[in-house]
Design an enzyme around this catalytic site. Structure first.
Site, PDB file in Angstrom:
ATOM      1  CD  GLU A  59      -2.882  -1.063   2.420  1.00 59.49           C
ATOM      2  OE1 GLU A  59      -2.248  -1.296   3.589  1.00 59.49           O
ATOM      3  OE2 GLU A  59      -4.014  -1.038   2.555  1.00 59.49           O
ATOM      4  CD  GLU A  65      -3.563  -6.166   3.871  1.00 58.40           C
ATOM      5  OE1 GLU A  65      -3.379  -6.543   3.221  1.00 58.40           O
ATOM      6  OE2 GLU A  65      -2.893  -5.122   3.703  1.00 58.40           O
TER       7      GLU A  65
HETATM    8  C1  3H9 Z   1      -1.252  -5.471   7.216  1.00 60.37           C
HETATM    9  O1  3H9 Z   1      -0.408  -4.716   6.058  1.00 60.37           O
HETATM   10  C2  3H9 Z   1      -2.518  -4.265   7.378  1.00 60.37           C
HETATM   11  C3  3H9 Z   1      -2.259  -2.912   6.283  1.00 60.37           C
HETATM   12  O2  3H9 Z   1      -3.845  -3.008   5.216  1.00 60.37           O
HETATM   13  C4  3H9 Z   1      -3.063  -1.729   7.498  1.00 60.37           C
HETATM   14  C5  3H9 Z   1      -2.697  -1.275   8.407  1.00 60.37           C
HETATM   15  C6  3H9 Z   1      -3.949  -0.112   9.250  1.00 60.37           C
HETATM   16  N1  3H9 Z   1       4.875  -8.200  12.120  1.00 60.37           N
HETATM   17  O3  3H9 Z   1       7.842 -15.613   7.948  1.00 60.37           O
HETATM   18  P1  3H9 Z   1       9.071 -15.641   8.272  1.00 60.37           P
HETATM   19  C7  3H9 Z   1       8.041 -11.382  11.284  1.00 60.37           C
HETATM   20  S1  3H9 Z   1      -1.558  -6.772   7.799  1.00 60.37           S
HETATM   21  C8  3H9 Z   1       5.531  -8.374  11.941  1.00 60.37           C
HETATM   22  O4  3H9 Z   1       9.512 -16.869   9.017  1.00 60.37           O
HETATM   23  P2  3H9 Z   1       9.672 -15.901   5.757  1.00 60.37           P
HETATM   24  C9  3H9 Z   1       8.022 -13.328  12.201  1.00 60.37           C
HETATM   25  O5  3H9 Z   1       6.918 -13.630  13.049  1.00 60.37           O
HETATM   26  C10 3H9 Z   1      -0.103  -7.984   7.706  1.00 60.37           C
HETATM   27  N2  3H9 Z   1       6.308  -9.543  12.467  1.00 60.37           N
HETATM   28  O6  3H9 Z   1      10.177 -15.165   7.158  1.00 60.37           O
HETATM   29  C11 3H9 Z   1       9.566 -13.861  12.171  1.00 60.37           C
HETATM   30  O7  3H9 Z   1       9.767 -13.750  13.767  1.00 60.37           O
HETATM   31  P3  3H9 Z   1      10.336 -14.724  14.285  1.00 60.37           P
HETATM   32  C12 3H9 Z   1       0.329  -7.872   6.165  1.00 60.37           C
HETATM   33  C13 3H9 Z   1       6.642  -9.725  10.768  1.00 60.37           C
HETATM   34  O8  3H9 Z   1      10.853 -14.998   4.760  1.00 60.37           O
HETATM   35  C14 3H9 Z   1      10.291 -13.341  11.151  1.00 60.37           C
HETATM   36  O9  3H9 Z   1       9.495 -11.705  10.692  1.00 60.37           O
HETATM   37  N3  3H9 Z   1       1.088  -8.316   5.454  1.00 60.37           N
HETATM   38  C15 3H9 Z   1       6.115  -9.836  10.407  1.00 60.37           C
HETATM   39  O10 3H9 Z   1       9.514 -17.137   6.004  1.00 60.37           O
HETATM   40  C16 3H9 Z   1      10.730 -13.905   9.314  1.00 60.37           C
HETATM   41  O11 3H9 Z   1       9.010 -14.219   9.755  1.00 60.37           O
HETATM   42  C17 3H9 Z   1       1.674  -9.811   6.002  1.00 60.37           C
HETATM   43  O12 3H9 Z   1       0.346 -10.672   6.938  1.00 60.37           O
HETATM   44  C18 3H9 Z   1       4.702  -8.274  10.422  1.00 60.37           C
HETATM   45  N4  3H9 Z   1       4.257  -7.804   8.647  1.00 60.37           N
HETATM   46  O13 3H9 Z   1       8.861 -15.011   4.965  1.00 60.37           O
HETATM   47  C19 3H9 Z   1       2.909 -10.554   5.739  1.00 60.37           C
HETATM   48  N5  3H9 Z   1       5.986 -10.501   8.704  1.00 60.37           N
HETATM   49  O14 3H9 Z   1      11.980 -14.831  13.257  1.00 60.37           O
HETATM   50  C20 3H9 Z   1       3.356 -11.660   6.625  1.00 60.37           C
HETATM   51  C21 3H9 Z   1       6.835 -10.953   9.481  1.00 60.37           C
HETATM   52  O15 3H9 Z   1      10.190 -14.188  15.278  1.00 60.37           O
HETATM   53  N6  3H9 Z   1       4.266 -11.815   6.166  1.00 60.37           N
HETATM   54  N7  3H9 Z   1       7.217 -11.047  10.655  1.00 60.37           N
HETATM   55  O16 3H9 Z   1       9.341 -15.895  13.935  1.00 60.37           O
HETATM   56  C22 3H9 Z   1       4.833 -13.073   5.811  1.00 60.37           C
HETATM   57  O17 3H9 Z   1       3.895 -13.469   4.903  1.00 60.37           O
HETATM   58  C23 3H9 Z   1       6.463 -13.684   5.638  1.00 60.37           C
HETATM   59  O18 3H9 Z   1       7.107 -13.286   7.771  1.00 60.37           O
HETATM   60  C24 3H9 Z   1       7.042 -13.123   4.614  1.00 60.37           C
HETATM   61  C25 3H9 Z   1       8.647 -13.288   4.996  1.00 60.37           C
HETATM   62  C26 3H9 Z   1       6.582 -13.045   3.173  1.00 60.37           C
HETATM   63  C27 3H9 Z   1       7.300 -11.440   4.717  1.00 60.37           C
END
Ligand code: 3H9
Length: 698
Positions: free
Chosen positions: A104, A124
């Protein structure tokens, strides 16, 4: 600007860099840093702002760890509106995964450049949310309604090149993004390119049919979920109202989603999945063993699926069968599975041939002398398994990991058949093993830390979600299932029908009703297991008389075309059979059960609370490391709806006291044997504590 956002001038370009490991999530500090940066750029002589990120990825979204806490300013939608309103040209440079609030941010920028390996998406919905920082309003203005609905409702990231086709990315480049992005900004400046504000564009109108199609698809693929319907409303609003109004509605529906128990459940799942990969007591830097080749013992459905999982991940496999004929049969099943994948468009012909080429067969254990891992996948005969492990001990090199795919047997006893129990563990796959995501990794008493850590890491490579289980009959998943299936059968004889019991659970969200699952697994499996036991050890006859009679009538389930249901030979579609209902009623009478009306709520409560009650025992015994691990087992192995968070999260969300009260009511009505509450549940309720609190302080 601050610790996580830097601001450096490169000629006329203000280069704003986010550096907030691990995934550059939009924490308060990042939002503040970006806001300060955009304000500074207004009057510092810069002509353009370039937003890029350090580390492995562009911003991967809002900071999920901040959800549920009081929101801190600046709010993301306001920040992004201010970025878009900038008089200076704002360009986002994307690498890794630009997701959610991250994408975004890019959509609010005036132009977007991405490296060719990058992916972008609005995931999301997977957290029970909707893009809440303008995503539902800006995406349709750029990519149109249909493409935006697909992007936002699926939540699946798309490659930069595809995003380019929709205009979501303006330029895709190979190689060094930093240099290419600077060059791109200079080109735009040289050409006198004006700022381009997406909010000022109109959404191309489409007919109702586009929304209707999306709603119909959601009803099917996201059954029971609320967020997708809110997303459709937002996108429709984008088409029918000015940007500011649409954004207001988006905000309202985003906040509504945030409060929705479904979102809390899905956020729990997000963290539980990542937590499950961590093994309590094993350092994350434990040196791992190399796994460059592996062997599978047994070329049946399970062994073949396991072989495919490894071959698909690039690991060569030696498949062992007892003779040439069995081997040929096993390899033929694998061939036909690959052909099926190609036919369904899951794999290209070349890729399938490549993967298949990694599987070779043998009939002699000598072929396993050099492999790094062996998984035994023969049928559930404990003596046979011990024999095989003794042979593996002799045939395999020192340090090779020896795993059993048993669903029930004692992994310690199997390990004791070798002279190296430290190399032995369980790897319990779920059928079909090349498709199902769950892997229960069973830690024996003697299993070495590095063997366990190696298999946990390996599970990611073969695209499984691994959960550690201790040794007990049925491990986490199948052990809990016993109470679930028992109650399904009891509901049936006490007053239900296969359809009514299945419908109650399906409507509640399970991928399949329990009676249909029994038919799929084959009624003869339980029958044979019961026949092997003395009559007084078979449990409550009311829970197995009906399936036993059906087996004796030749109704074995789907495989014989008839079980609890009749199955159409062509389509496999089930239909009820009055003959089965007659058996149910006859057996109920023979057991002295007076049939009564059983409503869906009773079915759900009996099945789910039986499941969770055993879950509490499993936790107390230390079989599962944490409540979230049990939830992950059920989501990935048993078709539990993710939006309910798994059995333990569900019970916590209902309230432990309410769950205990219902279990006690069932104890009153149905007796102690099936319904004694788990001591841990009683203890937590008595102490007024949550399961989460117990897990955190364990
Ligand atoms: C949003 O954006 C709402 C908005 O539209 C509006 C707001 C007003 N936050 O998955 P991994 C941590 S909703 C905090 O193992 P990979 C994860 O917990 C959000 N922490 O790595 C982990 O911690 P730990 C929309 C996060 O390489 C570490 O990072 N976004 C977040 O396999 C590594 O993660 C999503 O839904 C986060 N957003 O994959 C994306 N993301 O090492 C969610 C990750 O302590 N994330 N962490 O266990 C993903 O899909 C995957 O993490 C990503 C990396 C593809 C980024």
């Amino acid at each position: 600007m601050n610790d996580v956002v830097s601001y450096v001038m490169d000629g006329e370009i203000a280069v704003v860099t986010v550096n907030n490991p691990p995934v550059n999530a939009l924490s308060q500090a990042v939002r503040q840093g970006l806001l300060d940066a955009i304000r500074r750029s207004a009057d510092d002589g810069s002509r353009a702002v370039l937003i890029l990120c350090e580390g492995r990825t562009f911003i991967a979204g809002a900071d999920i760890t901040e959800f549920g806490k009081p929101m801190a300013e600046p709010y993301l939608p306001d920040l992004l509106n201010e970025i878009e309103a900038s008089e200076k040209l704002v360009v986002a440079a994307i690498h890794g995964t630009a997701l959610g609030g991250g994408f975004e941010t890019a959509l609010a920028s005036h132009y977007r450049i991405a490296v060719d390996s990058a992916k972008v998406g609005l995931p999301e919905v997977k957290l029970g949310l909707l893009p809440g920082a303008g995503g539902t309003q800006r995406a349709p203005r750029i990519a149109g309604v249909a493409a935006s609905l697909e992007l936002i409702l699926s939540g699946a990231p798309i490659p930069a090149a595809k995003a380019g086709q929709f205009g979501l990315v303006d330029k895709v480049v190979p190689g060094d993004l930093g240099a290419a992005a600077r060059e791109y900004v200079r080109e735009l400046l040289d050409a006198g390119t004006p700022v381009r504000r997406t909010s000022e564009q109109a959404v191309e109108a489409v007919g109702d049919d586009v929304f209707d199609t999306a709603a119909a698809s959601v009803a099917k693929r996201a059954r029971g979920q609320t967020a997708p319907h809110r997303i459709i409303e937002c996108v429709r609003t984008a088409m029918t109202t000015p940007f500011a109004e649409g954004q207001k509605r988006e905000r309202e529906l985003f906040m509504e989603s945030m409060q929705d128990p479904q979102s809390k459940a899905l956020q729990h799942v997000f963290f539980a999945e990542r937590e499950a990969a961590k093994v309590v007591g094993i350092d994350k830097d434990t040196p791992l063993r190399d796994i460059n080749s592996m062997g599978v013992i047994g070329g049946g459905t399970m062994g073949g699926g396991i072989a495919m999982s490894f071959a698909n991940a690039g690991i060569p496999v030696t498949l062992i069968e007892i003779n040439d004929e069995a081997l040929e049969r096993g390899l033929a099943i694998i061939d036909s599975n690959y052909a099926g994948s190609v036919k369904r468009g899951k794999l290209s012909e070349d890729k399938a041939a490549d993967c298949r080429g990694r599987i070779t067969g043998a009939t002699d254990y000598a072929a396993l002398a050099d492999v790094d891992l062996v998984i035994e996948a023969v049928f559930e005969d404990p003596e046979l398994k011990k024999e095989i492990f003794a042979k593996l001990d002799a045939a395999c090199k020192p340090g090779a990991i020896l795993a059993t795919n048993t669903s029930y047997q004692d992994v310690n006893a199997i390990a004791a058949a070798t002279g190296r129990p430290e190399d032995v563990l369980g790897m319990h796959f779920f059928s079909p093993a090349h498709i199902m995501k769950l892997l229960e990794v069973v830690r024996g008493d003697e299993t070495a830390d590095d063997a366990l850590a190696t298999v946990m890491k390996l599970s990611k490579k073969i695209r499984k979600v691994a959960v550690v289980s201790g040794v007990c009959y049925g491990f986490i998943g199948n052990r809990m299932l016993q109470g679930y299936f028992r109650e399904a059968q009891l509901c049936l004889v006490e007053g239900g029908s296969p359809e009514s019991v299945d419908k109650a659970m399906f409507d509640w969200g399970m991928a399949m009703g329990p009676i249909s699952v029994a038919d799929l697994a084959g009624l003869d499996v339980g029958y044979k297991a019961r026949q092997a036991l003395p009559a007084d050890e078979r449990g409550d006859p009311a829970a197995y008389r009906v399936p036993d009679v059906l087996v004796e009538m030749g109704r074995l389930g789907q495989k014989s075309g008839k079980g609890f249901y009749n199955y159409d030979p062509e389509t496999r579609r089930p239909s009820p059979d009055p003959e089965v209902q007659a058996v149910i009623e006859r057996e109920a009478a023979a057991l002295g059960i007076e049939r009564r009306e059983i409503d869906a709520q009773e079915v759900v409560d009996r099945l789910i609370f039986a499941l969770a009650n055993e879950g509490f025992r499993i936790l107390e015994e230390g079989i599962a490391q944490r409540p979230g691990d049990i939830d992950i087992v059920y989501l990935y192995g048993y078709g539990f709806p993710a939006w309910r968070g798994g059995p333990m999260h569900y019970v916590e969300s209902v309230g432990l006291d309410k769950a205990l009260a219902r279990i006690e009511e069932f104890r009153e009505r149905f007796g102690d044997e099936n319904w004694a509450p788990a001591p841990l549940l009683e203890k937590l309720v008595a102490e007024g504590r949550s399961l989460k609190d117990w897990a955190d302080r364990k």
